[in-house]
Scaffold this motif. Sequence first.
Motif, PDB file in Angstrom:
ATOM      1  N   GLU A  38      14.962 -16.793   2.875  1.00  0.00           N
ATOM      2  CA  GLU A  38      13.998 -16.962   3.960  1.00  0.00           C
ATOM      3  C   GLU A  38      13.640 -15.615   4.555  1.00  0.00           C
ATOM      4  N   VAL A  39      12.398 -15.503   5.023  1.00  0.00           N
ATOM      5  CA  VAL A  39      11.961 -14.344   5.793  1.00  0.00           C
ATOM      6  C   VAL A  39      11.568 -14.848   7.173  1.00  0.00           C
ATOM      7  N   VAL A  40      12.115 -14.236   8.209  1.00  0.00           N
ATOM      8  CA  VAL A  40      11.871 -14.680   9.574  1.00  0.00           C
ATOM      9  C   VAL A  40      11.455 -13.488  10.423  1.00  0.00           C
ATOM     10  N   ALA A  41      10.890 -13.772  11.575  1.00  0.00           N
ATOM     11  CA  ALA A  41      10.538 -12.709  12.516  1.00  0.00           C
ATOM     12  C   ALA A  41      11.788 -11.923  12.883  1.00  0.00           C
ATOM     13  N   ASP A  42      11.632 -10.629  13.082  1.00  0.00           N
ATOM     14  CA  ASP A  42      12.778  -9.772  13.367  1.00  0.00           C
ATOM     15  C   ASP A  42      13.628 -10.312  14.520  1.00  0.00           C
ATOM     16  N   ALA A  43      12.952 -10.745  15.590  1.00  0.00           N
ATOM     17  CA  ALA A  43      13.660 -11.198  16.786  1.00  0.00           C
ATOM     18  C   ALA A  43      14.407 -12.504  16.568  1.00  0.00           C
ATOM     19  N   GLU A  44      14.085 -13.228  15.481  1.00  0.00           N
ATOM     20  CA  GLU A  44      14.691 -14.533  15.230  1.00  0.00           C
ATOM     21  C   GLU A  44      15.818 -14.480  14.202  1.00  0.00           C
ATOM     22  N   LEU A  45      16.070 -13.303  13.627  1.00  0.00           N
ATOM     23  CA  LEU A  45      16.981 -13.202  12.487  1.00  0.00           C
ATOM     24  C   LEU A  45      18.387 -13.700  12.807  1.00  0.00           C
ATOM     25  N   LEU A  46      18.998 -13.167  13.833  1.00  0.00           N
ATOM     26  CA  LEU A  46      20.395 -13.509  14.109  1.00  0.00           C
ATOM     27  C   LEU A  46      20.547 -14.972  14.503  1.00  0.00           C
ATOM     28  N   ASP A  47      19.601 -15.485  15.301  1.00  0.00           N
ATOM     29  CA  ASP A  47      19.670 -16.894  15.694  1.00  0.00           C
ATOM     30  C   ASP A  47      19.515 -17.803  14.480  1.00  0.00           C
ATOM     31  N   ARG A  48      18.630 -17.426  13.562  1.00  0.00           N
ATOM     32  CA  ARG A  48      18.416 -18.259  12.369  1.00  0.00           C
ATOM     33  C   ARG A  48      19.661 -18.262  11.486  1.00  0.00           C
ATOM     34  N   VAL A  49      20.279 -17.108  11.312  1.00  0.00           N
ATOM     35  CA  VAL A  49      21.486 -17.043  10.488  1.00  0.00           C
ATOM     36  C   VAL A  49      22.627 -17.803  11.159  1.00  0.00           C
ATOM     37  N   GLN A  50      22.738 -17.700  12.481  1.00  0.00           N
ATOM     38  CA  GLN A  50      23.762 -18.463  13.184  1.00  0.00           C
ATOM     39  C   GLN A  50      23.543 -19.962  12.998  1.00  0.00           C
ATOM     40  N   ALA A  51      22.281 -20.399  13.055  1.00  0.00           N
ATOM     41  CA  ALA A  51      21.977 -21.824  12.879  1.00  0.00           C
ATOM     42  C   ALA A  51      22.362 -22.294  11.475  1.00  0.00           C
ATOM     43  N   ILE A  52      22.070 -21.477  10.461  1.00  0.00           N
ATOM     44  CA  ILE A  52      22.451 -21.840   9.097  1.00  0.00           C
ATOM     45  C   ILE A  52      23.975 -21.858   8.978  1.00  0.00           C
ATOM     46  N   GLY A  53      24.625 -20.862   9.571  1.00  0.00           N
ATOM     47  CA  GLY A  53      26.079 -20.824   9.540  1.00  0.00           C
ATOM     48  C   GLY A  53      26.697 -22.034  10.208  1.00  0.00           C
ATOM     49  N   THR A  93      25.467  -4.761  -1.631  1.00  0.00           N
ATOM     50  CA  THR A  93      26.142  -5.657  -0.691  1.00  0.00           C
ATOM     51  C   THR A  93      25.412  -6.983  -0.615  1.00  0.00           C
ATOM     52  N   VAL A  94      24.088  -6.929  -0.527  1.00  0.00           N
ATOM     53  CA  VAL A  94      23.276  -8.149  -0.499  1.00  0.00           C
ATOM     54  C   VAL A  94      23.502  -8.973  -1.763  1.00  0.00           C
ATOM     55  N   LEU A  95      23.611  -8.304  -2.906  1.00  0.00           N
ATOM     56  CA  LEU A  95      23.804  -9.002  -4.177  1.00  0.00           C
ATOM     57  C   LEU A  95      25.126  -9.757  -4.227  1.00  0.00           C
ATOM     58  N   CYS A  96      26.069  -9.369  -3.376  1.00  0.00           N
ATOM     59  CA  CYS A  96      27.371 -10.051  -3.327  1.00  0.00           C
ATOM     60  C   CYS A  96      27.336 -11.309  -2.469  1.00  0.00           C
ATOM     61  N   CYS A  97      26.271 -11.514  -1.714  1.00  0.00           N
ATOM     62  CA  CYS A  97      26.208 -12.613  -0.752  1.00  0.00           C
ATOM     63  C   CYS A  97      25.615 -13.873  -1.377  1.00  0.00           C
ATOM     64  N   ASP A  98      25.944 -15.008  -0.799  1.00  0.00           N
ATOM     65  CA  ASP A  98      25.474 -16.291  -1.328  1.00  0.00           C
ATOM     66  C   ASP A  98      24.052 -16.608  -0.889  1.00  0.00           C
ATOM     67  N   LEU A  99      23.747 -16.351   0.365  1.00  0.00           N
ATOM     68  CA  LEU A  99      22.427 -16.604   0.922  1.00  0.00           C
ATOM     69  C   LEU A  99      21.916 -15.314   1.549  1.00  0.00           C
ATOM     70  N   VAL A 100      20.587 -15.115   1.486  1.00  0.00           N
ATOM     71  CA  VAL A 100      19.987 -13.902   2.037  1.00  0.00           C
ATOM     72  C   VAL A 100      18.837 -14.300   2.953  1.00  0.00           C
ATOM     73  N   ILE A 101      19.008 -14.001   4.242  1.00  0.00           N
ATOM     74  CA  ILE A 101      17.953 -14.225   5.224  1.00  0.00           C
ATOM     75  C   ILE A 101      17.496 -12.852   5.689  1.00  0.00           C
ATOM     76  N   ALA A 102      16.204 -12.586   5.620  1.00  0.00           N
ATOM     77  CA  ALA A 102      15.708 -11.247   5.894  1.00  0.00           C
ATOM     78  C   ALA A 102      14.704 -11.246   7.038  1.00  0.00           C
ATOM     79  N   ALA A 103      14.742 -10.198   7.839  1.00  0.00           N
ATOM     80  CA  ALA A 103      13.716  -9.971   8.843  1.00  0.00           C
ATOM     81  C   ALA A 103      12.428  -9.537   8.149  1.00  0.00           C
ATOM     82  N   GLU A 104      11.304  -9.794   8.794  1.00  0.00           N
ATOM     83  CA  GLU A 104      10.015  -9.428   8.200  1.00  0.00           C
ATOM     84  C   GLU A 104       9.929  -7.942   7.883  1.00  0.00           C
ATOM     85  N   SER A 105      10.594  -7.112   8.664  1.00  0.00           N
ATOM     86  CA  SER A 105      10.522  -5.662   8.465  1.00  0.00           C
ATOM     87  C   SER A 105      11.501  -5.152   7.419  1.00  0.00           C
ATOM     88  N   ALA A 106      12.345  -6.001   6.899  1.00  0.00           N
ATOM     89  CA  ALA A 106      13.366  -5.561   5.937  1.00  0.00           C
ATOM     90  C   ALA A 106      12.723  -5.124   4.623  1.00  0.00           C
TER      91      ALA A 106
END
Length: 257
Positions: free
Chosen positions: A178-193, A112-125
């Motif tokens: 990008e790799v971001v802190a777990d707690a920041e993942l959704l906010d970071r992806v929303q900002a990019i979106g 599924t990830v391979l189908c996506c254009d951009l990949v933002i991951a939490a540090e724990s991923a």
Amino acid sequence: MSESVSFEVKGQVGWITLTRPKAMNALSRDMLEAMTARLHAWEADTNVRVLALTGTGPAFCAGADLKAAGAPQPGDRDLLDTIVEFFDLLRVYPKPVIAAVNGLALAGGLETVLCCDLVIAAESARFGDAHSNFGVFPGGGGAAVLPRKVPENVAKYMLFTGDSLPAQDMKAYGLVNEVVADAELLDRVQAIGNKLAEKSPLVLRRMKRVANESGDKSRADALRDELLELRNHQRSHDLAEGLRAFAEKRKPEFKGY
């Protein structure tokens, strides 16, 4: 619609969230059918300009739900048909697709990830093919696409061993942006979106198509394809609007045509 996946539009970003944490968000047939239907609906929705895909709990997605796959009857669509249809649509989706990888992305989750254009991951991923652990052969890009996204020897290591690798390693190999802190993942992806939603939907769609197809062409053919797309784009409202906005020192208002 499936109760194991939810849909929400935030601004102009359409969020797909896998909500089956106890099963590590394994993909069932009803989940896949629900997501495919929503992709088709959002494709025609001009208010949705970007797609984001994430999961709940410790996993992004652990792959297909093999327990629920069952034995297909002759002539019937099975789980493989359904997942291939979803992947095929996601790969060529005319809007940018961002994977917000919150945890384990294994087997079909990695595909599924391979189908996506951009990949933002939490540090724990963590990312792994995992098919070899259970004697299963990949059918959504594990063996075919992964070596195009990361160095071939890394792809073979992941395929052969079934081991998962941390997000930081996958960033170094080029799969993760990008790799971001777990707690920041959704906010970071929303900002990019939100940032991508301000661009011309038309130019992003055309850029994505040319970029997706360039790897299967010679450099000369890819350049010719790009030039032809530019000729078509010169007739668009969005190009004219962008040039007017630049001259008038204002923010452009793109329409997508």
